[in-house]
Every structure is written in C-alpha cells, then in structure tokens.
Enzyme design. Sequence first.
Site, mmCIF file in Angstrom:
data_model
loop_
_atom_site.group_PDB
_atom_site.id
_atom_site.type_symbol
_atom_site.label_atom_id
_atom_site.label_comp_id
_atom_site.label_asym_id
_atom_site.label_seq_id
_atom_site.Cartn_x
_atom_site.Cartn_y
_atom_site.Cartn_z
ATOM 1 C CD GLU A 280 -2.855 -1.133 0.010
ATOM 2 O OE1 GLU A 280 -3.166 -0.057 -0.517
ATOM 3 O OE2 GLU A 280 -3.224 -2.237 -0.437
ATOM 4 C CG ASP A 368 2.510 -7.021 -5.850
ATOM 5 O OD1 ASP A 368 2.006 -6.649 -4.766
ATOM 6 O OD2 ASP A 368 1.914 -7.750 -6.662
HETATM 7 ZN ZN LIG Z 1 -2.504 -2.502 -4.644
#
Ligand SMILES: [Zn+2]
Length: 431
Positions: A280, A368
């Site tokens: 996030e 990621d």
């Molecule tokens: Zn995401």
Amino acid sequence: MSSAILTTVFVLALAASLAVRLWLAGRQIEFVKAHRDTVPAAFASRIGIAAHSKAADYTVAKQRLSMLHTVVDAFLLLAMTLGGGLAAIVAWTETLPASPLWRDVALFAVAGVIYGAINLPFSWWHTFRIEERFGFNRMTLSLWLSDLAKGLAIGIALGLPLLVLVLWLMRAAGPYWWVWAWGAWMAFQLLVLVLYPTLIAPIFNKFTPMGDSPARERVEALLARCGFRSAGLFVMDGSKRSGHGNAYFTGFGKAKRIVFFDTLLVRLAPEEIEAVLAHELGHFKLRHVAKRVLWSALLSLGILALLAWLAQAPWFYAGLGIPDTMLDVAMSRPGVALELFLLALPVFTFVLEPLSSLYSRRHEFEADAFATRHASAAALSVALVKLYEDNAATLTPDPLHSAFYDSHPPAAARIARIEALSTRPPMPLAA
Ligand SMILES: [Zn+2]
C-alpha cells in the site's frame, strides 16, 4: 448531425457493450468451472481443494448475479431514454409548483428512486444470498437497512448541495459554466477526502488506535524506513459486516491514516501485515494515487466540456428519447441534459474499461515490487495467498475477462513475479 444517427449509434453501442459483457461473463463462468476441481500447480502446496472449489463456486455465483444485473440495467437504460421514461419524468416535474432549478432537482430525485429501487434487490441478494451462502456475511437485515438509511442521508447531505450548485452554474455562469462546474466538482472531491476519515467512515464503523503489538512495531519500523508520516494507525471493525479482510490508506497530506480491518490482523502474521502495508505504501510512494487523481481530473474536464456542447444540440435530446414537442422545455432545463448525459455516457466509455484495468494492473505490479524492496517478498506472497483464500478470489480467472475488468493481476502472475523478485538483494531506499 441528426437525431436518428445518435439513436442508431446509441442502440448499437448499447447492444455491443451488452453482448461483450455477457460474452465475457459466460467465458469467466466456463473457465472457472473447468478449473474447479484442480488447484493450479503453483498453489498446490498452499491451498486445499476445498478452498479452491469454494472460490470457484463463489466466483460463478457472483458472476451469474452480475449478468442478470447487466441485462436489467440495459433494459432500464432503454426504458429511461428511447422508451420515454425520462421524458415522462420531465413532463411531470414541469407541472410542479417550484422554480425551474428545483424541478430539475426533483427530476434527479425521481430518477434516483427508480435506479435505487432496481438496484436494491441485487444488493440484498448479494449480501443475504451469496455472501451468506459462502459464510462471509455477518450483517443482519437491520444493520443492512441502517447502512442504507445512513448512506442515503450522507448522499443527500453531500450530493444535494453539489447538484444544486452545478445546476445553478449551468444556468447562471455563461458559456464557460463547465469550467466552474469542474472547479466545484474538484473542490467537492477534496472535501469528501478530508471529511471521509474523520466524519463519514466513523458513521459506519468503529475505529480504534492500533494497540501495542509485534505487528505494530513492525509497521512503525517500516514507516520509519520509508520516511512515511501518518496521523495514526487504526483498526476497523470490518468483522461487523463481513469476513473479508483488507488494509487501506485514507485522507491525504499529513492527515493520512492507515486502517487495518480487524479480520486482516487476526489472519496475518506480523511480518505479513508489514508486507501488505509495504504494498500500500508503494502506491503512495510511486505516486499512483496522485496519477489517478490527475487522470480523473483531466477526464472530468473533458466530459464536462462535451456535456456543455451536447446540451446545446437539439439532436442530443431528440436522439435519446425526448419527443420533438418537448424539445423547448428540455433545452431550457439544464438538469435534463445532465441526467440524460449521465445515463447514456457509460455506454460509450465502456470501451475505456480495459485501458483503465491495464493501467491499474501495472500499478499493482509496481507496488508489489516496491513491497519486495522494503519488506519480505516471501511474507507478501504468503499473505496474498491467505487473502485469496479468505476472500475466495478465484485463482483461475478467464484470461480475457481478467484483461478486460481486473484491477489486480491474476493471482498466478502476481505471485510468480513476487517470487522472482524475492531472489534479488534488497535495495536501499533512495531519498
Ligand atoms: Zn494494490
């Protein structure tokens, strides 16, 4: 341009988007069913066959409901436009003993009630039939009804002043009203962003500061490593409504809050929570949020300019179901143009959906990768597999359906990339 051309283009676009949506949904159902009885090799050691088939059945059940909803929406749109529905509402509101501006507000209210009445059974079925059947629903009917009432009250409290302001600008602000309306729309979004974490979200959920725990220590160390300041870490009672887990950021600037669903904290180990938060954080640090806001600002300016142009064209009204005898009335009421435009627009912006999905999936891969640089890639991969399992998200989506709609990459592609990155040495964070 004649109204007959618009009518033809509108009907063809609606039919094409309906056909594509149903075709993709059918593909998704067939693909998921075909892979229901075998866990994909990459997940074989981590997800059991029972969880995998449950995810398949859940995906198919949701997809079937959404197919029905798609068909109902298409017919409703036809009824409202070419079927004369909106024209009838315009005629009726014209008889109201109110000023022209408030007649337009009444027009929106009636259309809103119609759409609300059609959508409500779908929402009820989703929560109390599908979520219930798969064991996710924790809502009672009274909580569902109170959410509905609160949502409606907030919608009116925030939406009505905006609607009145825009309708007023359309009448009073001259040929460049759309620039002013755009400014009002931007200010409104900013206001919601400011009000949401402290005033709106607490109406629906309880937020408690995150207590001292190993998870909190890891999260704070991560925030310090990434140079990220926030106005607090909160736990939300997501379990009040559903078994699904999540984590998100809310607010902006220095007032950013980080919110964890209680369901997520129960399910994930501290290291996995850290990895999910690092993902996030990646969205923020890589300016994904800012880029999305910028795109949506540009797009809404373009859309308002288009509306300003169409609102002056008689063929726009006549082509979408306003009879010739009512053209003068309709063109004197900006609310008619606004409502007609908002109804018909999605038929044409449908083609942009895969582009927006692609853009979003690129950001997910980037977030990621960011997470693997600042937290453990292995923990992120474990956390994601747990979340896929808990949310009963399918591991085997139809590739075309996924390319068209999915904001997140398919599970297999995502996990494979994270695991490929995990062999790389950690990189220091650039200032
Ligand atoms: Zn995401």
